[in-house]
Design a protein around this motif. Structure first.
Motif, short mmCIF file in Angstrom:
data_model
loop_
_atom_site.label_atom_id
_atom_site.label_comp_id
_atom_site.label_asym_id
_atom_site.label_seq_id
_atom_site.Cartn_x
_atom_site.Cartn_y
_atom_site.Cartn_z
N CYS A 145 -30.14 -43.91 -55.94
CA CYS A 145 -29.39 -45.02 -55.32
C CYS A 145 -28.36 -44.18 -54.45
CB CYS A 145 -29.05 -45.99 -56.14
SG CYS A 145 -30.31 -47.03 -56.82
N LEU A 146 -27.80 -43.28 -55.28
CA LEU A 146 -26.47 -42.88 -54.51
C LEU A 146 -26.96 -41.62 -53.59
CD1 LEU A 146 -23.36 -42.35 -54.75
CD2 LEU A 146 -23.83 -40.45 -56.43
N ALA A 147 -27.93 -41.04 -53.63
CA ALA A 147 -28.47 -40.07 -52.46
C ALA A 147 -28.79 -40.89 -51.36
CB ALA A 147 -29.57 -39.34 -53.00
N GLU A 148 -29.25 -42.07 -51.42
CA GLU A 148 -29.78 -42.85 -50.33
C GLU A 148 -28.49 -43.57 -49.66
OE1 GLU A 148 -32.27 -46.32 -51.26
OE2 GLU A 148 -34.23 -44.75 -51.53
N ALA A 149 -27.43 -44.02 -50.56
CA ALA A 149 -26.29 -44.31 -49.69
C ALA A 149 -25.58 -43.29 -49.03
CB ALA A 149 -25.19 -44.80 -50.78
N LEU A 150 -25.48 -41.94 -49.63
CA LEU A 150 -25.00 -40.93 -48.77
C LEU A 150 -25.89 -40.71 -47.47
CD1 LEU A 150 -23.91 -38.46 -51.43
CD2 LEU A 150 -22.55 -40.54 -50.47
N TYR A 151 -27.26 -40.68 -47.64
CA TYR A 151 -27.99 -40.38 -46.56
C TYR A 151 -27.73 -41.48 -45.44
CZ TYR A 151 -32.37 -39.48 -43.86
OH TYR A 151 -32.97 -39.23 -42.97
N PHE A 152 -27.83 -42.68 -45.62
CA PHE A 152 -28.02 -43.77 -44.77
C PHE A 152 -26.69 -44.28 -44.16
CE2 PHE A 152 -32.01 -44.42 -46.85
CZ PHE A 152 -33.02 -44.31 -45.73
N GLU A 153 -25.47 -43.92 -44.95
CA GLU A 153 -24.26 -44.06 -44.30
C GLU A 153 -23.33 -42.94 -44.14
OE1 GLU A 153 -22.32 -47.24 -44.67
OE2 GLU A 153 -24.17 -48.26 -45.00
N ALA A 154 -23.82 -41.79 -44.31
CA ALA A 154 -22.91 -40.65 -44.26
C ALA A 154 -23.61 -39.53 -43.95
CB ALA A 154 -21.95 -40.47 -45.22
N LEU A 159 -18.54 -44.25 -56.90
CA LEU A 159 -18.46 -44.00 -58.42
C LEU A 159 -16.79 -44.66 -58.86
CD1 LEU A 159 -19.64 -40.47 -58.58
CD2 LEU A 159 -20.87 -42.51 -59.37
N ASN A 160 -16.05 -44.64 -58.05
CA ASN A 160 -14.84 -45.55 -58.57
C ASN A 160 -15.06 -46.83 -58.49
OD1 ASN A 160 -13.47 -43.23 -58.16
ND2 ASN A 160 -12.50 -43.27 -56.33
N ARG A 161 -15.99 -47.41 -57.76
CA ARG A 161 -16.41 -48.86 -57.91
C ARG A 161 -17.04 -49.14 -59.39
NH1 ARG A 161 -18.17 -51.93 -52.28
NH2 ARG A 161 -16.27 -51.66 -51.09
N SER A 211 -27.94 -34.63 -49.28
CA SER A 211 -27.13 -35.81 -49.76
C SER A 211 -27.72 -35.73 -51.36
CB SER A 211 -27.92 -36.99 -49.15
OG SER A 211 -27.27 -37.08 -47.66
N ALA A 212 -28.76 -35.66 -51.63
CA ALA A 212 -29.24 -35.53 -53.00
C ALA A 212 -28.53 -34.50 -54.14
CB ALA A 212 -30.75 -35.15 -53.30
N LYS A 213 -28.10 -33.16 -53.47
CA LYS A 213 -27.53 -32.26 -54.21
C LYS A 213 -26.13 -32.76 -54.23
CE LYS A 213 -29.01 -27.34 -54.08
NZ LYS A 213 -28.73 -26.12 -53.73
N ILE A 214 -25.54 -33.32 -53.35
CA ILE A 214 -24.18 -34.08 -53.26
C ILE A 214 -23.90 -34.92 -54.42
CG2 ILE A 214 -22.16 -35.09 -52.27
CD1 ILE A 214 -22.99 -33.40 -49.70
N MET A 265 -21.85 -35.17 -58.06
CA MET A 265 -20.84 -36.22 -58.21
C MET A 265 -21.34 -37.00 -59.49
SD MET A 265 -18.85 -35.38 -55.89
CE MET A 265 -17.50 -36.82 -56.26
N LEU A 266 -22.39 -37.26 -59.71
CA LEU A 266 -22.98 -37.80 -60.91
C LEU A 266 -22.77 -36.83 -61.87
CD1 LEU A 266 -26.40 -39.65 -59.80
CD2 LEU A 266 -24.12 -40.77 -60.52
N GLY A 267 -22.68 -35.50 -61.89
CA GLY A 267 -22.81 -34.57 -63.04
C GLY A 267 -21.49 -34.74 -63.49
#
Length: 227
Positions: free
Chosen positions: A100-109, A125-127, A171-174, A178-180
């Motif tokens: 979910c996080l990687a998709e958001a980074l990929y499609f949004e940024a 993650l702040n949310r 995006s997946a690595k980033i 961040m999740l780590g």
């Protein structure tokens, strides 16, 4: 630095090491503005003793060194957000939250720099950490509201197709970093962002915390007992 200031800094660090300090405090109606200062000070000193008692000698020595100004803080990762930083990141472990996080980074940024994508990840993650939003990455990314979606790609009617494999890997690595637990140092607690091409109504009321790439980052104004 005076002895008193050094001791105060040590107390804060001790609380942080013992789990006694939160990263952020919000002053709200739930606080007791009429509470006795003596009572709160007594409680604070009691917590201090508990915090000190929970630390080993090595941790106490590290705090003393940091507060004396004679040594640099150690153990804090250097976040360069560049190609070298990205290259040394391990392959992330697959999970729904990562997807979910990687998709958001990929499609949004995905057109943003590594730093820009990390900043967007911070917002998500702040949310998750905020009581005003869902308590999972997937819940935040897929949240609706005001007749639309928080992230436009989730409700634009088009299938999410990964057409740029290298951009997806980045995006997946980033996302994995961040999740780590990578520190969130870029947006100062932002929970909103937008591009300069739009001016949302809320942006006039919220506090601008950073501008990174093509995104402006905001956090809601501090609410106090007076407002």
């Amino acid at each position: 630095m005076s002895v008193l200031m050094r001791w105060a800094a040590s107390v804060v660090l001790l609380f942080g090491l013992a789990g006694g300090v939160h990263a952020e405090m919000t002053v709200s109606q739930s606080n007791d503005p009429d509470g006795s200062i003596d009572v709160h000070m007594t409680a604070l000193l009691g917590q201090e003793r508990v915090a000190i008692g929970s630390l080993d000698a090595e941790a106490i020595a590290a705090v003393a060194t940091a507060s004396s100004g004679n040594g640099k803080a150690r153990g804090k990762p250097v976040m360069s957000y560049d190609a070298a930083w990205l290259a040394q990141l391990p392959r992330p472990e697959a999970s729904k939250e990562l997807e979910c996080l990687a998709e958001a980074l990929y499609f949004e940024a995905r057109g943003e720099s590594i730093k820009g994508q990390a900043a967007v990840a911070e917002v998500i993650l702040n949310r998750v950490d905020s009581p005003a939003f869902p308590k999972s990455v997937c819940g935040v990314v897929n949240q609706g509201g005001d007749g639309g979606c928080q992230f436009s790609y989730t409700c634009d009617g088009r299938a999410e197709v990964i057409s740029e494999p290298e951009a997806w890997k980045r995006s997946a690595k980033i996302a994995g970093a961040m999740l780590g637990g990578a520190p969130r140092l870029l947006t100062e607690g932002a929970t909103f962002f937008h591009t300069p091409m739009v001016t949302p109504r809320w942006s006039k009321r919220f506090e601008l915390t950073a501008r990174i790439g093509s995104h402006l980052f905001y956090r809601p104004p501090l609410r106090t007992a007076l407002n």
